[in-house]
Design an enzyme around this catalytic site. Structure first.
Site, mmCIF file in Angstrom:
data_model
loop_
_atom_site.group_PDB
_atom_site.id
_atom_site.type_symbol
_atom_site.label_atom_id
_atom_site.label_comp_id
_atom_site.label_asym_id
_atom_site.label_seq_id
_atom_site.Cartn_x
_atom_site.Cartn_y
_atom_site.Cartn_z
ATOM 1 N N HIS A 271 3.953 5.974 12.102
ATOM 2 C CA HIS A 271 3.713 6.146 13.546
ATOM 3 C C HIS A 271 2.242 5.914 13.822
ATOM 4 C CE1 HIS A 271 3.799 7.884 17.581
ATOM 5 N NE2 HIS A 271 5.098 7.727 17.510
ATOM 6 N N ASP A 328 13.048 7.863 15.025
ATOM 7 C CA ASP A 328 14.176 6.936 14.841
ATOM 8 C C ASP A 328 14.893 7.098 13.511
ATOM 9 O OD1 ASP A 328 11.974 4.984 16.555
ATOM 10 O OD2 ASP A 328 14.005 5.288 17.282
HETATM 11 C C1 SDX Z 1 8.642 4.602 18.158
HETATM 12 O O1 SDX Z 1 4.105 4.989 20.166
HETATM 13 C C2 SDX Z 1 5.084 5.832 20.204
HETATM 14 O O2 SDX Z 1 4.961 6.994 20.550
HETATM 15 C C3 SDX Z 1 6.434 5.253 19.800
HETATM 16 C C4 SDX Z 1 7.596 6.222 19.761
HETATM 17 C C5 SDX Z 1 7.933 6.762 21.136
HETATM 18 O O3 SDX Z 1 8.494 7.863 21.214
HETATM 19 O O4 SDX Z 1 7.737 5.997 22.122
HETATM 20 O O5 SDX Z 1 7.291 7.302 18.905
HETATM 21 C C6 SDX Z 1 8.868 5.544 19.266
HETATM 22 O O6 SDX Z 1 8.424 3.451 18.406
HETATM 23 C C7 SDX Z 1 8.601 5.139 16.753
HETATM 24 C C8 SDX Z 1 8.239 4.028 15.714
HETATM 25 C C9 SDX Z 1 9.524 3.244 15.424
HETATM 26 N N1 SDX Z 1 9.222 2.102 14.542
HETATM 27 C C10 SDX Z 1 9.538 2.076 13.255
HETATM 28 O O7 SDX Z 1 10.055 3.018 12.660
HETATM 29 C C11 SDX Z 1 9.221 0.753 12.560
HETATM 30 C C12 SDX Z 1 8.597 1.033 11.199
HETATM 31 N N2 SDX Z 1 7.261 1.602 11.409
HETATM 32 C C13 SDX Z 1 6.144 0.696 11.360
HETATM 33 O O8 SDX Z 1 6.390 -0.614 11.788
HETATM 34 C C14 SDX Z 1 4.838 1.324 11.848
HETATM 35 O O9 SDX Z 1 4.702 2.519 11.209
HETATM 36 C C15 SDX Z 1 4.621 1.523 13.336
HETATM 37 C C16 SDX Z 1 4.854 0.270 14.123
HETATM 38 C C17 SDX Z 1 5.489 2.594 13.841
HETATM 39 C C18 SDX Z 1 3.176 1.963 13.528
HETATM 40 O O10 SDX Z 1 2.407 0.934 13.041
HETATM 41 P P1 SDX Z 1 0.823 1.010 13.044
HETATM 42 O O11 SDX Z 1 0.319 2.309 13.491
HETATM 43 O O12 SDX Z 1 0.354 -0.205 13.744
HETATM 44 O O13 SDX Z 1 0.512 0.997 11.533
HETATM 45 P P2 SDX Z 1 0.162 -0.280 10.755
HETATM 46 O O14 SDX Z 1 1.207 -1.300 11.006
HETATM 47 O O15 SDX Z 1 -1.258 -0.611 11.064
HETATM 48 O O16 SDX Z 1 0.324 0.250 9.265
HETATM 49 C C19 SDX Z 1 -0.765 0.887 8.597
HETATM 50 C C20 SDX Z 1 -0.431 0.693 7.115
HETATM 51 C C21 SDX Z 1 -0.160 -0.768 6.756
HETATM 52 O O17 SDX Z 1 -0.415 -0.939 5.382
HETATM 53 P P3 SDX Z 1 -1.918 -1.406 4.880
HETATM 54 O O18 SDX Z 1 -2.360 -2.495 5.823
HETATM 55 O O19 SDX Z 1 -2.761 -0.153 4.960
HETATM 56 O O20 SDX Z 1 -1.689 -1.901 3.463
HETATM 57 O O21 SDX Z 1 0.799 1.401 6.835
HETATM 58 C C22 SDX Z 1 1.793 0.470 6.454
HETATM 59 C C23 SDX Z 1 1.330 -0.892 6.930
HETATM 60 O O22 SDX Z 1 1.894 -1.922 6.159
HETATM 61 N N3 SDX Z 1 3.045 0.879 7.104
HETATM 62 C C24 SDX Z 1 4.241 0.810 6.549
HETATM 63 C C25 SDX Z 1 5.127 1.349 7.486
HETATM 64 N N4 SDX Z 1 4.445 1.724 8.581
HETATM 65 C C26 SDX Z 1 3.149 1.417 8.346
HETATM 66 N N5 SDX Z 1 4.639 0.344 5.341
HETATM 67 C C27 SDX Z 1 5.983 0.429 5.087
HETATM 68 N N6 SDX Z 1 6.892 0.945 5.952
HETATM 69 C C28 SDX Z 1 6.497 1.412 7.145
HETATM 70 N N7 SDX Z 1 7.388 1.917 7.994
#
Ligand code: SDX
Length: 394
Positions: A271, A328
């Site tokens: 998140h 989710d």
């Molecule tokens: C919702 O904003 C809100 O409040 C949203 C929400 C709401 O109520 O409206 O809470 C609802 O959208 C919840 C999120 C649902 N999405 C997912 O579950 C999809 C999987 N999650 C990721 O795609 C991610 O965690 C996000 C999109 C939710 C957040 O992404 P960020 O904050 O942009 O984090 P990032 O992509 O910059 O990741 C930081 C690091 C990266 O690795 P490095 O670059 O440090 O090597 O963490 C890793 C990412 O690759 N990472 C993950 C991951 N989430 C982040 N690696 C594997 N699996 C994951 N789920």
């Protein structure tokens, strides 16, 4: 003060804004609606009460609750001619496409909501939208499976009426189990608002041009659709099914999700704001653990979700990045147990989030009036250059 924190007079508005609706502490995993911790809604969950709280800033007194509930009942029907729109979609049409299109189409049937002069106008528009979104969602489902539309039943409350429109047959009314009613009320209210997430920011952005409430919320539906946002609840089920069908083991899936080149993510994890457990995920995990056995449902996908959570929470990759289950991760398993089809999961998220979008749209129109949102950019393109006639190019 415009409600936006100005980065620099030269830059104008930035992406951050002030709001009094929802508070999140990402470090501590705290979520409060108008100051009330969400955990306090877990007993006798009531989505309609929370909708009023978010929109009007206080829990409704008995008269307010009755008026709002009566408004929701009175406005549940769609204009009969809207059925032609549903029949125009292919049965395979994604329900989120239908939802966004039909919320926008509502504005064609309710021009009286284009200009909301006062709070009464706004309350009517809010009630109409929150009520009709159920009917639109249910009709989209019925149309996709070739069943006749079921009209709303004025004797039923918000959630039972939605389930009635989804699952009743022409001569066999769906009976809503109180446990299911409470579980769906809790799911909807847990999705009701989450401060400046992607879809809510979209609604504020569109609304800042003084676009009407329906057009702004239709835009919110489109933003929510993405798998990184509201579409994640469908992606979680697809991930769990993949593992359940033996295509990959939980351990290998987690390994893949850690490999940046794989483009695979552990869906329902991570998140932008929470650096701790998403409090909603904790509550939904409890609902899953209680509801499924009580309904006599044993869903192997819940066992797989638990296994993935166990592996990830012990893995330095997830620990170091503070990646925990989000809203989710469990919601889809509960919706599936209730009988909601997977392709309707994100629609359920939208039904839940609608009061939050409406609250933010109104807060913005009240606090910023004619100040349009206009984020600025840091220009990264070429310096000034000359046009080259086509004959002299490449
Ligand atoms: C919702 O904003 C809100 O409040 C949203 C929400 C709401 O109520 O409206 O809470 C609802 O959208 C919840 C999120 C649902 N999405 C997912 O579950 C999809 C999987 N999650 C990721 O795609 C991610 O965690 C996000 C999109 C939710 C957040 O992404 P960020 O904050 O942009 O984090 P990032 O992509 O910059 O990741 C930081 C690091 C990266 O690795 P490095 O670059 O440090 O090597 O963490 C890793 C990412 O690759 N990472 C993950 C991951 N989430 C982040 N690696 C594997 N699996 C994951 N789920």
């Amino acid at each position: 003060k415009t409600g936006y924190i100005t980065l620099d007079p030269g830059y104008g508005n930035t992406g951050s804004c002030e709001s009094a609706i929802t508070f999140i502490d990402g470090e501590k995993g705290i979520l409060r609606y108008r100051g009330i911790p969400i955990e306090q809604f877990e007993q006798a969950p009531n989505f309609v009460e929370v909708a009023w709280l978010l929109i009007f800033g206080h829990l409704p007194c008995p008269d307010e609750y009755k008026t709002f509930s009566d408004d929701l009942t009175a406005t549940a029907n769609l204009d009969e001619s809207m059925k032609h729109h549903f029949e125009g979609f292919p049965r395979s049409a994604p329900p989120m496409a239908i939802l966004s299109a039909m919320i926008n189409a509502l504005s064609c049937f309710h021009p009286e909501f284009f200009e909301l002069e006062d709070k009464d106008d706004f309350r009517e528009a809010a009630a109409g939208l929150i009520s009709k979104v159920r009917t639109i969602a249910a009709y989209a489902y019925r149309q996709s499976i070739g069943l006749p539309y079921i009209y709303p039943n004025p004797a039923l409350r918000y959630v039972p009426n939605f389930l009635h429109m989804m699952f009743s047959q022409p001569y066999a009314e769906h009976v809503c189990d109180p446990l299911v009613r409470d579980a769906l009320n809790l799911i909807l209210l847990l999705h009701a608002d989450h401060e400046q997430n992607c879809s809510t920011s979209t609604v504020r952005m569109v609304g800042s041009s003084q676009a009407n409430l329906f057009a702004s919320c239709a835009a919110g539906v489109c933003a929510l659709w993405g798998p990184l946002h509201g579409g994640a609840n469908v992606a979680v089920l697809e991930m769990l099914e993949q593992i359940h069908q033996g295509q990959i083991s939980p351990e290998d899936y987690v390994r893949l999700a850690k490999d940046r080149d794989s483009k695979v993510r552990l869906m329902g994890f991570g998140h932008r704001v929470y650096r701790n457990f998403d409090p909603r995920a904790k509550m939904l995990a409890r609902v899953a653990d209680n509801l499924l056995p009580t309904l006599g449902v044993h869903d192997p996908l819940l066992d797989i979700a638990r296994k993935l959570e166990e592996i990830a929470l012990e893995d330095p990759y997830f620990i170091d990045r503070q990646l925990y289950p989000n809203v989710d991760f469990y919601s889809g398993i509960i919706l599936r147990a209730i009988g909601i089809p997977t392709n309707m999961f994100t629609v359920m998220f939208a039904i839940g989030r609608l009061p939050g979008w409406i609250a933010h749209w109104w807060e913005q129109s009240e606090t910023q009036g004619t100040k349009i949102a206009r984020p600025r950019q840091i220009y990264m393109g070429p310096n000034e250059t000359d046009h080259v006639p086509r004959g002299e190019r490449c």
